[in-house]
Write a protein that holds these residues in place. Structure first.
Motif, PDB file in Angstrom:
ATOM      1  N   LYS A  80       0.928  -1.038   0.106  1.00 35.81           N
ATOM      2  CA  LYS A  80      -0.038   0.000  -0.071  1.00 35.81           C
ATOM      3  C   LYS A  80       0.749   1.257  -0.044  1.00 35.81           C
ATOM      4  CE  LYS A  80      -4.214   1.941   2.022  1.00 35.81           C
ATOM      5  NZ  LYS A  80      -5.290   1.672   2.944  1.00 35.81           N
ATOM      6  N   LYS A  81       1.812   1.440   0.835  1.00 36.69           N
ATOM      7  CA  LYS A  81       2.925   2.465   0.885  1.00 36.69           C
ATOM      8  C   LYS A  81       3.422   2.548  -0.546  1.00 36.69           C
ATOM      9  CE  LYS A  81       3.937   1.884   5.429  1.00 36.69           C
ATOM     10  NZ  LYS A  81       5.040   1.327   6.749  1.00 36.69           N
ATOM     11  N   ASP A  82       3.898   1.581  -1.156  1.00 36.90           N
ATOM     12  CA  ASP A  82       4.467   1.867  -2.691  1.00 36.90           C
ATOM     13  C   ASP A  82       3.440   2.750  -3.454  1.00 36.90           C
ATOM     14  OD1 ASP A  82       6.705   0.524  -1.645  1.00 36.90           O
ATOM     15  OD2 ASP A  82       6.027  -1.122  -2.641  1.00 36.90           O
ATOM     16  N   PHE A  83       2.346   2.231  -3.385  1.00 34.46           N
ATOM     17  CA  PHE A  83       1.280   2.911  -4.493  1.00 34.46           C
ATOM     18  C   PHE A  83       1.016   4.411  -4.099  1.00 34.46           C
ATOM     19  CE2 PHE A  83       1.074  -1.502  -5.757  1.00 34.46           C
ATOM     20  CZ  PHE A  83       0.760  -1.436  -7.057  1.00 34.46           C
ATOM     21  N   MET A  84       0.729   4.576  -2.533  1.00 31.26           N
ATOM     22  CA  MET A  84       0.414   5.810  -2.305  1.00 31.26           C
ATOM     23  C   MET A  84       1.570   6.840  -2.410  1.00 31.26           C
ATOM     24  SD  MET A  84      -2.534   5.587  -1.147  1.00 31.26           S
ATOM     25  CE  MET A  84      -2.794   6.865   0.173  1.00 31.26           C
ATOM     26  N   GLU A  85       3.045   6.249  -2.342  1.00 32.21           N
ATOM     27  CA  GLU A  85       4.019   7.280  -2.769  1.00 32.21           C
ATOM     28  C   GLU A  85       4.089   7.413  -4.096  1.00 32.21           C
ATOM     29  OE1 GLU A  85       8.923   6.601  -2.812  1.00 32.21           O
ATOM     30  OE2 GLU A  85       7.896   5.800  -1.345  1.00 32.21           O
ATOM     31  N   ALA A  86       3.519   6.730  -4.941  1.00 29.95           N
ATOM     32  CA  ALA A  86       3.269   6.999  -6.479  1.00 29.95           C
ATOM     33  C   ALA A  86       2.409   7.861  -6.849  1.00 29.95           C
ATOM     34  CB  ALA A  86       3.369   5.553  -7.303  1.00 29.95           C
ATOM     35  N   GLY A  87       1.598   8.324  -6.023  1.00 29.81           N
ATOM     36  CA  GLY A  87       0.513   9.246  -6.194  1.00 29.81           C
ATOM     37  C   GLY A  87      -0.959   8.834  -6.024  1.00 29.81           C
ATOM     38  N   PHE A  88      -1.093   7.310  -5.999  1.00 35.13           N
ATOM     39  CA  PHE A  88      -2.627   6.969  -5.990  1.00 35.13           C
ATOM     40  C   PHE A  88      -3.160   7.491  -4.634  1.00 35.13           C
ATOM     41  CE2 PHE A  88      -0.543   4.217  -9.048  1.00 35.13           C
ATOM     42  CZ  PHE A  88      -1.313   4.175 -10.014  1.00 35.13           C
ATOM     43  N   SER A  89      -4.689   7.867  -4.581  1.00 41.96           N
ATOM     44  CA  SER A  89      -5.233   8.090  -3.535  1.00 41.96           C
ATOM     45  C   SER A  89      -5.956   7.198  -2.783  1.00 41.96           C
ATOM     46  CB  SER A  89      -6.322   9.290  -4.061  1.00 41.96           C
ATOM     47  OG  SER A  89      -7.118   8.609  -4.915  1.00 41.96           O
ATOM     48  N   LYS A  90      -6.517   6.046  -3.478  1.00 40.55           N
ATOM     49  CA  LYS A  90      -6.984   4.936  -2.809  1.00 40.55           C
ATOM     50  C   LYS A  90      -6.340   3.791  -3.395  1.00 40.55           C
ATOM     51  CE  LYS A  90     -11.615   7.093  -2.847  1.00 40.55           C
ATOM     52  NZ  LYS A  90     -12.907   7.285  -3.236  1.00 40.55           N
ATOM     53  N   VAL A  91      -6.051   2.796  -2.296  1.00 43.21           N
ATOM     54  CA  VAL A  91      -5.470   1.515  -2.597  1.00 43.21           C
ATOM     55  C   VAL A  91      -6.018   0.510  -1.932  1.00 43.21           C
ATOM     56  CG1 VAL A  91      -3.229   0.206  -2.691  1.00 43.21           C
ATOM     57  CG2 VAL A  91      -3.061   2.829  -3.193  1.00 43.21           C
ATOM     58  N   LYS A  92      -6.472  -0.613  -2.493  1.00 50.86           N
ATOM     59  CA  LYS A  92      -7.270  -1.743  -2.144  1.00 50.86           C
ATOM     60  C   LYS A  92      -6.392  -2.931  -2.456  1.00 50.86           C
ATOM     61  CE  LYS A  92     -11.447  -4.051  -1.414  1.00 50.86           C
ATOM     62  NZ  LYS A  92     -12.776  -4.145  -1.336  1.00 50.86           N
ATOM     63  N   VAL A  93      -5.823  -3.641  -1.302  1.00 55.15           N
ATOM     64  CA  VAL A  93      -4.979  -4.760  -1.459  1.00 55.15           C
ATOM     65  C   VAL A  93      -5.726  -5.962  -1.142  1.00 55.15           C
ATOM     66  CG1 VAL A  93      -2.926  -6.086  -0.863  1.00 55.15           C
ATOM     67  CG2 VAL A  93      -2.896  -3.370  -0.872  1.00 55.15           C
ATOM     68  N   ILE A  94      -6.150  -6.695  -2.082  1.00 58.70           N
ATOM     69  CA  ILE A  94      -6.935  -7.945  -2.087  1.00 58.70           C
ATOM     70  C   ILE A  94      -6.075  -9.267  -2.055  1.00 58.70           C
ATOM     71  CG2 ILE A  94      -9.200  -9.231  -2.748  1.00 58.70           C
ATOM     72  CD1 ILE A  94      -9.465  -6.459  -4.630  1.00 58.70           C
ATOM     73  N   PRO A  95      -5.938  -9.713  -0.772  1.00 57.60           N
ATOM     74  CA  PRO A  95      -5.246 -10.929  -0.686  1.00 57.60           C
ATOM     75  C   PRO A  95      -5.828 -12.316  -1.327  1.00 57.60           C
ATOM     76  CG  PRO A  95      -5.774 -10.444   1.432  1.00 57.60           C
ATOM     77  CD  PRO A  95      -6.292  -9.495   0.553  1.00 57.60           C
TER      78      PRO A  95
END
Length: 135
Positions: free
Chosen positions: A107-122
């Motif tokens: 999640k941190k990697d995608f937020m750092e890239a600029g994404f505002s919402k990140v959902k990780v679905i295991p």
């Protein structure tokens, strides 16, 4: 859907004429060991999306016996399946996955890239979680 566009370019250096609603990128990030380069890939994909657009991808979590704690749920993986997978991936296919992340790091990697919402679905075993990242 009114139109579909397919493109084959350098993922770190492509330009689209107009931003898109959706990007699907499966597998490219797992072969890149440099975290900064992976985040740069996510940032490039972010730039190609319209506001509110979505990126769908997956990220490998650390397998057991690596330098970081594994998120794998081993009780869902029969031991013989795990051993066969290691033989197939390491010995037969000689795949060299480089980008393992913990569930928190994903999640941190995608937020750092600029994404505002990140959902990780295991997945059931938490080996290759799906990621939906919204611009």
């Amino acid at each position: 859907i009114t139109s579909t566009q397919f493109s084959q370019d350098n993922a770190w250096d492509f330009v689209l004429d107009t931003p898109v609603d959706f990007i699907n990128s499966i597998g490219l990030n797992v072969y890149v060991g440099d975290r900064k380069r992976v985040v740069a890939l996510y940032r490039q994909l972010y730039q190609a999306l319209k506001p509110g657009g979505a990126l769908f991808t997956g990220v490998l979590t650390y397998p057991p016996q690596r330098e970081k704690k594994s998120d794998w749920i081993m009780e869902h993986i029969p031991p013989h399946h795990y051993e066969m997978e290691k033989i197939l991936v390491d010995d037969i296919l000689e795949l060299h996955f480089e980008n393992y992340r913990t569930m928190d790091e994903i999640k941190k990697d995608f937020m750092e890239a600029g994404f505002s919402k990140v959902k990780v679905i295991p997945d059931k075993c938490c080996v290759f979680p799906a990621v939906i990242a919204i611009k």
